[in-house]
Design a protein around this motif. Structure first.
Motif, short mmCIF file in Angstrom:
data_model
loop_
_atom_site.label_atom_id
_atom_site.label_comp_id
_atom_site.label_asym_id
_atom_site.label_seq_id
_atom_site.Cartn_x
_atom_site.Cartn_y
_atom_site.Cartn_z
N GLU A 511 -12.30 -2.15 -5.34
CA GLU A 511 -12.46 -2.71 -4.00
C GLU A 511 -11.53 -3.90 -3.76
N ALA A 512 -11.23 -4.64 -4.81
CA ALA A 512 -10.37 -5.82 -4.68
C ALA A 512 -8.91 -5.45 -4.43
N GLN A 513 -8.57 -4.17 -4.62
CA GLN A 513 -7.18 -3.74 -4.42
C GLN A 513 -7.02 -2.90 -3.15
N LYS A 514 -7.94 -3.05 -2.21
CA LYS A 514 -7.84 -2.28 -0.96
C LYS A 514 -6.87 -2.99 -0.02
N HIS A 515 -5.62 -3.01 -0.43
CA HIS A 515 -4.55 -3.62 0.36
C HIS A 515 -3.27 -2.82 0.14
N ARG A 516 -2.29 -3.08 0.97
CA ARG A 516 -1.00 -2.43 0.78
C ARG A 516 -0.17 -3.22 -0.23
N LEU A 517 0.81 -2.53 -0.83
CA LEU A 517 1.77 -3.17 -1.72
C LEU A 517 3.16 -3.06 -1.10
N VAL A 518 3.79 -4.19 -0.87
CA VAL A 518 5.10 -4.23 -0.22
C VAL A 518 6.15 -4.60 -1.27
N ALA A 519 7.18 -3.76 -1.38
CA ALA A 519 8.23 -3.95 -2.38
C ALA A 519 9.49 -4.47 -1.73
N SER A 520 10.22 -5.28 -2.46
CA SER A 520 11.51 -5.78 -1.98
C SER A 520 12.44 -5.97 -3.17
N GLY A 521 13.73 -6.03 -2.89
CA GLY A 521 14.71 -6.28 -3.93
C GLY A 521 15.29 -5.01 -4.51
N LEU A 522 16.43 -5.17 -5.16
CA LEU A 522 17.14 -4.06 -5.78
C LEU A 522 17.32 -4.29 -7.28
N ASP A 523 18.00 -5.36 -7.65
CA ASP A 523 18.15 -5.67 -9.06
C ASP A 523 16.84 -6.19 -9.63
N ASP A 524 16.23 -7.11 -8.93
CA ASP A 524 14.94 -7.69 -9.32
C ASP A 524 13.91 -7.27 -8.28
N ILE A 525 13.05 -6.34 -8.64
CA ILE A 525 12.07 -5.80 -7.68
C ILE A 525 10.81 -6.66 -7.69
N ARG A 526 10.39 -7.03 -6.49
CA ARG A 526 9.19 -7.85 -6.33
C ARG A 526 8.15 -7.07 -5.53
N ILE A 527 6.90 -7.24 -5.87
CA ILE A 527 5.79 -6.55 -5.20
C ILE A 527 4.81 -7.60 -4.71
N ARG A 528 4.45 -7.52 -3.43
CA ARG A 528 3.45 -8.45 -2.88
C ARG A 528 2.36 -7.66 -2.17
N PRO A 529 1.13 -8.18 -2.17
CA PRO A 529 0.06 -7.51 -1.43
C PRO A 529 0.11 -7.86 0.05
N GLU A 530 -0.34 -6.95 0.88
CA GLU A 530 -0.47 -7.21 2.32
C GLU A 530 -1.80 -6.62 2.77
N GLN A 531 -2.59 -7.43 3.43
CA GLN A 531 -3.91 -7.00 3.84
C GLN A 531 -3.86 -5.97 4.97
N VAL A 532 -4.78 -5.03 4.93
CA VAL A 532 -4.95 -4.06 6.00
C VAL A 532 -5.76 -4.73 7.11
N GLU A 533 -5.46 -4.40 8.36
CA GLU A 533 -6.22 -4.99 9.47
C GLU A 533 -7.71 -4.73 9.26
N LYS A 534 -8.51 -5.73 9.52
CA LYS A 534 -9.94 -5.65 9.23
C LYS A 534 -10.64 -4.52 9.96
N GLU A 535 -10.16 -4.21 11.16
CA GLU A 535 -10.86 -3.16 11.92
C GLU A 535 -10.81 -1.83 11.20
N ALA A 536 -9.78 -1.63 10.35
CA ALA A 536 -9.71 -0.38 9.60
C ALA A 536 -10.90 -0.23 8.67
N ALA A 537 -11.32 -1.33 8.09
CA ALA A 537 -12.42 -1.28 7.14
C ALA A 537 -13.77 -1.05 7.82
N LEU A 538 -13.81 -1.20 9.16
CA LEU A 538 -15.07 -1.05 9.88
C LEU A 538 -15.32 0.38 10.31
N MET A 539 -14.33 1.25 10.12
CA MET A 539 -14.50 2.62 10.60
C MET A 539 -15.53 3.37 9.78
#
Length: 539
Positions: A511-539
Motif C-alpha cells: 500500500e505504501a508504494q501506490k504511486h507512480r515512478l518517474v524516470a529521468s536521465g540517460l547515463d545516470d538514471i534517477r527514479i522519483r515517486p509521484e503521487q496519484v491524484e487522491k480522487e483515484a483512490a476514492l473510486m
C-alpha cells in the motif's frame, strides 16, 4: 552530439512537426491543422500501413455517455492496474474517444451495423482505419514524409524546435524546424517480431530523454502476448476461447489469456511445449471471429490447421511497452512534457493515467491513441502559434547523445556499422526477452542484467552513427538499450507486485508504494515517486 545544423537535403519549416504516423500521430496532425497550424508529419514507415494498428483489428474503449456505463468502464481495470489510474483522465479520454469514433463514422469509416441499423463502434479494422486516417491527414493539408525516420530532436536554450532524420529510400537527409514537436512514435517491442511492431523500437523515448523529458511507468513494460509458434500475430483476446494442452493431450491447468500467461511461460521455461485450440468458441460465433480478425486466421489456413478443432503450438512474444503502460511523462491536459515545445501522444506517452499498471491489446490503448493525439495536437498548435515568427529564426542544435556524422562513403563501413548495431540489439534482447528475467523479476536478476545493459549503453554513448540506413539501426539499438535500462531501474525501485509488474521476491502489493515512478536521465538514471491524484483512490 550534433552542433548547429547546416545539412544539405530537404529543409522544411512548420508550426508543428509530428513524428510518427500511426493513430496518435495522424489524430495529432489533423487536430493541429484544424487549428490553423502548418503541419509536417514524418513516419519511419509508410503512414497508413506501418505500426501495430495498421495490420490488425482492434477493440476501442468506446462507451456511451451514460453514468452507469461509464462508471463500470472505469472500474473494469482500476484494480487490475494497481489503482494507479486517475478518474479525471479516464473521463476526458472516454469523452474524446466517443467524439472521435462518432467523427470517424461521419467521415466515412464503414462501421458494421446490427439488425436495427445501429452502428457498432467498439472496434476498428486497422487497414480501413489507417487508410482513412491517411486520407484525412492529406485532406487537412499536412505534408507527409514517408520512410523518413527521425534521428534526433533539434533545440536551443528555449526548448525543442524541430528534428532531423533521413529518407531511407533515397539516403537524403531531412530537417524540419518547427515551433512544437509531437512524439507519436509508439512504444518498444524490442524487435520481437510481433506483427506490426518492427518499427516500434522506443525511438521517441530516447529523443525525449535527450531533450530532458522524463518517463513514467517504465516498470509496467513486460507485456507478453500469446501467438502460434509459426505466426507473428499476437491477438491474445481470441485465446479467451482456448483450452491449453500438453502434447499428450493433458490439460494445462490454470493457463489462459488473462491471468494464465504466467502458467504458459513457466511451462515453456521448463521446456514443455504448450498447445492451444479454440474449442470454447461457440460454433455460431466462429464466422464472426474470422471476420473480426481476418489476419489471425491466415497462418492457420496456409498450414491447413482448423484452430477451432486442431491443437497448435503456442509461445509468448514480448510486446514490451507497446502493450505495457509506460512512456514519456506528460505534465498537463494537452500532453505536454516538461520540455518547452515537446508533446507526446499514443504509446509513446505513459498510459498510467487511464489504466494504471495494466492494459493489453487495443481497447484503452486505442482510445488513448486517438484522444491523446487530439489533446497533443491542440496543445502543440497553441504553443507554436504563441511563438509567432520567432520559431523560424532559431539557431538549433541536434540533441543526439551519439555523434551523428555525414553519410559514410564506403559500403564496407556502412555494413560494419550496421552489423555492430545488430550485435547490440541481440545483446539487449538477451536481457529483456527471457521470461525468467523480464516476466518473473527479482532484484538479483534485474541488477545482473543492468550490469550488461549499462555496458552496452556506454559503448553506444561513446560511438558514432551515420545519417543513413546504418545510422537508423544504430539509433534504434540506442533506444532499445535506454528503454531496457529505464524499465529495469524502475522495476528495481518498485519492490512489490502491482499491475503487470511481477517481483518474485516481493510477490504482493504494498500500500505504501501506490504511486507512480518517474524516470529521468540517460547515463545516470534517477527514479522519483509521484503521487496519484487522491480522487483515484476514492473510486
Amino acid at each position: 552530439m550534433s552542433e548547429a545544423l547546416a545539412l544539405q537535403g530537404l529543409n522544411w519549416t512548420a508550426d508543428v512537426l509530428v513524428i510518427g504516423g500511426g493513430p496518435a500521430g495522424t489524430w495529432a496532425a489533423i487536430t493541429a491543422a484544424s487549428k490553423g497550424s502548418n503541419v509536417v508529419l514524418v513516419d519511419k514507415g509508410y503512414c497508413g500501413s506501418s505500426g501495430a494498428t495498421a495490420p490488425s483489428g482492434t477493440g476501442v474503449w468506446y462507451v456511451k455517455p451514460e453514468p452507469q456505463l461509464r462508471e463500470e468502464a472505469k472500474a473494469s481495470r482500476f484494480t487490475l492496474g494497481g489503482q494507479l489510474a486517475e478518474h479525471r483522465w479516464m473521463d476526458r479520454v472516454l469523452d474524446q474517444t466517443y467524439a472521435n469514433m462518432n467523427k470517424l463514422g461521419n467521415l466515412g469509416y464503414p462501421f458494421p451495423v446490427d439488425e436495427n441499423g445501429n452502428p457498432y463502434r467498439r472496434g476498428l479494422q486497422g487497414p480501413e482505419y489507417m487508410r482513412l486516417m491517411r486520407k484525412l491527414v492529406q485532406r487537412a493539408g499536412v505534408k507527409i514524409l514517408d520512410h523518413s525516420p527521425a534521428l534526433e530532436l533539434l533545440a536551443d536554450e528555449h526548448g525543442v524546435g524541430g528534428a532531423a532524420g533521413v529518407r531511407t529510400q533515397t539516403g537524403e537527409p531531412w530537417t524540419v524546424k518547427a515551433g512544437a514537436v509531437i512524439i507519436a512514435t509508439g512504444g518498444c517491442a524490442f524487435l520481437s517480431k510481433a506483427l506490426g511492431c518492427n518499427v516500434l523500437t522506443g525511438d521517441g523515448y530516447l529523443f525525449a530523454a535527450e531533450a530532458g523529458a522524463e518517463l513514467s511507468g517504465m516498470e509496467f513494460s513486460n507485456a507478453y502476448a500469446i501467438s502460434p509458434t509459426f505466426s507473428s500475430v499476437t491477438k491474445t483476446a481470441y485465446y479467451r476461447y482456448a483450452s491449453f494442452y500438453y502434447e499428450d493431450g493433458t490439460v494445462v491447468e490454470g493457463a489462459g489469456s488473462k491471468r494464465g500467461r504466467s502458467v504458459i511461460a513457466r511451462n515453456l521455461l521448463q521446456g514443455r511445449q504448450v498447445y492451444a485450440v479454440l474449442d470454447q468458441a461457440p460454433e455460431d460465433l466462429q464466422p464472426l471471429l474470422r471476420v473480426g480478425q481476418t489476419n489471425f486466421f491466415l497462418p492457420f489456413d496456409r498450414m491447413g490447421i482448423n484452430p477451432f478443432k486442431d491443437k497448435f503450438p503456442v509461445t509468448l512474444r514480448l510486446e514490451g511497452t507497446v502493450r505495457g503502460t509506460g512512456g514519456i511523462h506528460i505534465v498537463n491536459e494537452k500532453c505536454a512534457t516538461k520540455v518547452p515545445g515537446l508533446f507526446a501522444a499514443g504509446d509513446a506517452a505513459t498510459r498510467e493515467l487511464i489504466c494504471g499498471g495494466f492494459t493489453g491489446g487495443g481497447s484503452h490503448n486505442a482510445a488513448w491513441a486517438m484522444s491523446s493525439g487530439t489533446f497533443a495536437g491542440e496543445g502543440a498548435s497553441d504553443y507554436a502559434q504563441s511563438l509567432g515568427a520567432k520559431s523560424g529564426t532559431r539557431k538549433l542544435r541536434g540533441l543526439s547523445t551519439s555523434t551523428l556524422t555525414g553519410r559514410l562513403s564506403s559500403g564496407i563501413d556502412q555494413a560494419r556499422q550496421k552489423a555492430a548495431a545488430e550485435e547490440k540489439v541481440r545483446a539487449v534482447q538477451e536481457e529483456v526477452m527471457p521470461y525468467d528475467r523480464n516476466l518473473f523479476r527479482t532484484d538479483e536478476k534485474l541488477a545482473d542484467s543492468l550490469v550488461r545493459l549499462d555496458g552496452i549503453w556506454r559503448e553506444i554513448r561513446n560511438g558514432t552513427a551515420e545519417r543513413g540506413a546504418a545510422g537508423v539501426r544504430a539509433r534504434e539499438a540506442a533506444a532499445m538499450t535506454a528503454t531496457a535500462r529505464w524499465m529495469y531501474n524502475a522495476a528495481r525501485v518498485r519492490k512489490e507486485t502491482r499491475g503487470m509488474h511481477k517481483r518474485e521476491d516481493c510477490p504482493v502489493p504494498d500500500e505504501a508504494q501506490k504511486h507512480r515512478l518517474v524516470a529521468s536521465g540517460l547515463d545516470d538514471i534517477r527514479i522519483r515517486p509521484e503521487q496519484v491524484e487522491k480522487e483515484a483512490a476514492l473510486m
